[in-house]
Scaffold this motif. Sequence first.
Motif, short mmCIF file in Angstrom:
data_model
loop_
_atom_site.label_atom_id
_atom_site.label_comp_id
_atom_site.label_asym_id
_atom_site.label_seq_id
_atom_site.Cartn_x
_atom_site.Cartn_y
_atom_site.Cartn_z
N LEU A 7 0.91 -1.19 0.13
CA LEU A 7 -0.07 -0.10 0.13
C LEU A 7 0.75 1.30 -0.06
O LEU A 7 1.93 1.23 0.39
N PHE A 8 0.27 2.21 -0.47
CA PHE A 8 0.86 3.46 -0.73
C PHE A 8 1.40 4.08 0.73
O PHE A 8 0.44 4.16 1.55
N GLN A 9 2.55 4.48 1.01
CA GLN A 9 3.17 4.96 2.34
C GLN A 9 3.35 6.73 2.26
O GLN A 9 4.32 6.89 1.47
N PRO A 10 2.58 7.38 2.64
CA PRO A 10 2.69 8.93 2.74
C PRO A 10 4.19 9.01 3.30
O PRO A 10 4.70 8.57 4.36
N PRO A 11 4.99 10.24 2.95
CA PRO A 11 6.16 10.46 3.49
C PRO A 11 6.02 11.40 4.70
O PRO A 11 7.01 11.47 5.41
N TYR A 12 4.90 11.52 5.30
CA TYR A 12 4.66 12.36 6.39
C TYR A 12 3.56 11.21 7.38
O TYR A 12 2.86 10.63 6.76
N PRO A 13 3.57 11.42 8.36
CA PRO A 13 2.76 10.49 9.24
C PRO A 13 1.30 10.70 9.19
O PRO A 13 0.85 12.06 9.03
N ARG A 14 0.39 9.97 9.21
CA ARG A 14 -1.16 9.97 9.60
C ARG A 14 -1.29 10.41 11.07
O ARG A 14 -0.81 9.95 11.78
N TYR A 15 -2.59 10.94 10.82
CA TYR A 15 -2.94 11.52 12.00
C TYR A 15 -3.50 10.66 13.03
O TYR A 15 -3.86 9.35 12.59
N SER A 16 -3.12 10.82 14.44
CA SER A 16 -3.49 9.83 15.40
C SER A 16 -3.88 10.55 16.76
O SER A 16 -3.40 11.64 16.81
N PRO A 17 -4.64 9.80 17.62
CA PRO A 17 -5.12 10.57 18.99
C PRO A 17 -4.02 10.81 19.95
O PRO A 17 -4.03 11.35 20.74
N GLN A 18 -2.78 10.19 19.52
CA GLN A 18 -1.66 10.26 20.18
C GLN A 18 -1.22 11.84 20.72
O GLN A 18 -0.92 12.26 21.48
N ASN A 19 -1.45 12.49 19.51
CA ASN A 19 -1.40 14.15 19.51
C ASN A 19 -2.54 14.71 20.34
O ASN A 19 -3.65 14.73 19.53
N LYS A 20 -2.45 15.08 21.54
CA LYS A 20 -3.58 15.73 22.23
C LYS A 20 -4.06 17.06 21.82
O LYS A 20 -5.19 17.48 22.14
N GLU A 21 -3.26 17.46 21.04
CA GLU A 21 -3.68 18.84 20.27
C GLU A 21 -4.33 18.64 19.11
O GLU A 21 -4.73 19.66 18.27
N SER A 22 -4.59 17.31 18.43
CA SER A 22 -5.15 17.21 17.28
C SER A 22 -6.45 17.10 17.22
O SER A 22 -7.09 16.72 18.24
N PHE A 23 -7.35 17.21 16.09
CA PHE A 23 -8.77 17.01 16.11
C PHE A 23 -9.04 15.62 16.28
O PHE A 23 -10.37 15.01 16.73
#
Length: 477
Positions: A7-23
């Motif tokens: 599968l395609f892997q973007p060169p940047y991380p996918r969003y995750s709830p690990q980041n408590k500042e994220s939506f």
Amino acid sequence: MDKKMDLFQPPYPRYSPQNKESFAYTTLIKRWPSILTNIISTLSNETHKLHSSHDVNSEEKLEEGKKMIEKLALLIYEMGHGGELTPLENDHEPNISCYNDELSLWSPLQRKWTHANWLFAECYLYRRIRQVFSLTRHWRSFDPFFYQKEDTYRSSLGAIVHLAQALNSMVERTDLQVGYGSAGSPLEMAFLEMIQSDLWGNATDLSLLVDLKYEDLKQLQAVGAKAQAEQAKLILRNDLPKVWEHLKTLRGARVDVVLDNAGFELYTDLILADFLVSCTPFVNEVVFHPKSIPWFVSDVVPFDFTWAIDILLDESFFSTASPPPTPTELESLAVLATRWKGHLASGAFKLSVPLDTPLGGDTPTGGFWTTQYAYQDMPLVAPKLVEELGKSGLVIFKGDLNYRKLIGDAAWPPTTPFDTALGPLAGTMNLVSLRTNKADTICGLDEGVAEKVEAQDKDWRVSGKYAVISFSPKRIS
């Protein structure tokens, strides 16, 4: 899914709830529990009705309902107490192995709700909700979100009538196509109004507006030329001129719409489709692509599609709206719905699956839209669907989730070209994404735009106030 699939892997991380500042984190902590609680409330109301029912199956259905409520409550507990995404049971409906195979490749930490890939986890959540219903005898055809879709449609009466009257007037004109090749022609101006109405119709996404009061909907559904001009200022990337230039090259073509929300947004999709078929020489056929199961609260399933048209002919449906429609307004809705039913009969409007497809029904390509796959992987995992969409003059991807899937929900720098973020999907079809911003991921912005908007509005990525219209042409092979 083949576990070895590349599968395609973007060169940047996918969003995750690990980041408590994220939506993504806000979604895990607030939105998902609220959505599940609303389902439990709906089921509680339904089971309460069964107590006084004379249905011979009511006792068995009631017991199933109680067990479903227990399963949903357990799911809320798992989310809030460090639980894991567990393998789906085989309910003999599509899209079990694609989730389970990918989960089997993850570490125990990656499978935790607090650490999982957000896009995967959100898709998994709705497939798991579906499983709660599909494993029953009496609730398999029950859409737990339908009442919400129904209520928001009724609450959108003002905008519905306005658009109906505007489009009916356009259809009756005989001069709309005169000089359409010149800049600023009446047809171009009408197109811009119709497609912007379709863009902002996405503001009523029920999975995001779970706490919104219905009376606030009017502020999210502003229509009319003046309102459109003001809202155009909030489109941070606007490829509409490119879309218009492309449309003008088409004659009697097909357009596909990958649907998002039911209710008012679906209505605006139908308005745009009718405009293209009835008022332009460019398009003869519009194919709509729904979801096969209840999805992200308000997404369109086949029943929603036919219901949204048929209910416009039911004078009693809007009678409780405030204010109720006038006889003239009801007539405008009847004219509109009758024309749309004519389009269905003639084949000018088509659903990509049979109109009577039941929830969870297996179709050749319809099930792809409820997998966890990013659309960057569509050429690999659904090549026949790519081939089919490649025949279309234009494929319109509606809404925030479709945008997230188009670019893999990765943390791309905002200036990343849209075609770059599309990965392997780029160039396979003529596509345009109409998206109001309701998640962190974004690309295709000019230098400095993100910084300027960030300084003015910290929530610009997720509030739905701003939008992007992104076009990618098919490459000639």
